[in-house]
Design a protein around this motif. Structure first.
Motif, PDB file in Angstrom:
ATOM      1  N   UNK A 125       0.866  -1.180   0.000  1.00  0.00           N
ATOM      2  CA  UNK A 125       0.000   0.000   0.000  1.00  0.00           C
ATOM      3  C   UNK A 125       0.902   1.229   0.000  1.00  0.00           C
ATOM      4  N   UNK A 126       0.631   2.181  -0.903  1.00  0.00           N
ATOM      5  CA  UNK A 126       1.497   3.341  -1.059  1.00  0.00           C
ATOM      6  C   UNK A 126       0.680   4.634  -1.029  1.00  0.00           C
ATOM      7  N   UNK A 127       1.174   5.599  -0.261  1.00  0.00           N
ATOM      8  CA  UNK A 127       0.559   6.928  -0.193  1.00  0.00           C
ATOM      9  C   UNK A 127       1.675   7.962  -0.203  1.00  0.00           C
ATOM     10  N   UNK A 128       1.489   9.027  -0.975  1.00  0.00           N
ATOM     11  CA  UNK A 128       2.456  10.126  -1.007  1.00  0.00           C
ATOM     12  C   UNK A 128       1.884  11.346  -0.315  1.00  0.00           C
ATOM     13  N   UNK A 129       2.666  11.960   0.562  1.00  0.00           N
ATOM     14  CA  UNK A 129       2.206  13.127   1.326  1.00  0.00           C
ATOM     15  C   UNK A 129       3.109  14.329   1.071  1.00  0.00           C
ATOM     16  N   UNK A 130       2.497  15.490   0.861  1.00  0.00           N
ATOM     17  CA  UNK A 130       3.203  16.763   0.820  1.00  0.00           C
ATOM     18  C   UNK A 130       3.087  17.388   2.206  1.00  0.00           C
ATOM     19  N   UNK A 131       4.228  17.768   2.768  1.00  0.00           N
ATOM     20  CA  UNK A 131       4.262  18.270   4.134  1.00  0.00           C
ATOM     21  C   UNK A 131       3.923  19.757   4.180  1.00  0.00           C
TER      22      UNK A 131
END
Length: 238
Positions: A125-131
């Motif tokens: 499972x992959x999720x990309x987050x912008x901080x």
């Protein structure tokens, strides 16, 4: 009687009074100077002027279009990713409930997907987050982690210590080049956070991930999928 040589200056216009021609070259022939006819020169100048006029006309035609379309804002496109909904859809395939961290408006997800593992051999499972500081942290979760895959995900960074976040001690790995990872094995899965963000941002996201893990059933237990209902059992015939 001897003949005397005439040494008096030649009259103007006479062949002897002309300026000597250029010396012939090695072949004995005088050099040839290129001559452009007046008509050809006129056509060449007309072509150059035509190109300049065409360029000016093109600029004048497109300039209003450019001026009427303002430049894009610096924030760029922000996709609206519903991580919770995508996680629920992936639960049946994953065999566990993927984490869907509740980060409010502080972290923005720019993708959420289930990766089948065709290349790495490890479905995840992959999720990309912008901080909040416009850095990036990628989340990966799997129940089939192995040492080789773990090194690939953390870019072979050595373990430099632990960091507590969300009541859990996360393993901290640092490449020394700005990239770092936090690793947690919890409830039958391995979660890896990787990116170039600050440690404070890592800790904030890790705390939200730990909270999501607490609310999810351990891997291997039956996972409820959206829309699934228990089918009624057949009544025994009399």
């Amino acid at each position: 009687m001897s003949e005397l040589q005439d040494t008096s200056p030649a009259a103007p216009g006479s062949p002897a009074g002309r300026t000597p021609a250029a010396a012939p070259d090695a072949s004995g022939q005088p050099p040839v100077k290129p001559v452009i006819a007046a008509a050809a020169a006129k056509r060449a100048n007309a072509s150059v002027m035509g190109m300049i006029i065409a360029l000016v006309v093109s600029i004048a035609a497109f300039l209003p279009i450019v001026l009427m379309n303002p430049a894009p804002k610096t924030d760029g496109y922000r996709p609206n990713i519903n991580v919770s909904a995508v996680a629920q859809n992936a639960a049946g395939v994953a065999g566990f409930t993927p984490v869907a961290a509740d980060t409010g408006d502080t972290f923005r997800a720019n993708y959420a997907r289930w990766e089948s593992g065709a290349g790495s051999g490890v479905p995840a499972w992959e999720v990309g987050y912008l901080t909040p500081k416009d850095s990036f942290i990628g989340l990966v979760q799997t129940r089939q982690a192995n040492p080789t895959w773990l090194l690939q995900q953390t870019k072979s960074a050595p373990v430099t210590g632990t960091r507590n976040a969300g009541g859990r001690d996360w393993e901290l790995r640092d490449t020394g080049k700005g990239e770092k990872s936090m690793v947690l094995a919890e409830r039958g899965t391995t979660v890896i956070l990787s990116g170039s963000a600050t440690l404070d941002e890592f800790s904030s996201l890790a705390a939200a991930v730990a909270k999501s893990l607490e609310s999810n059933p351990p891997a291997g237990e039956p996972v409820a999928t959206p829309g699934a209902t228990d089918s009624p059992s057949a009544s025994p015939s009399p």
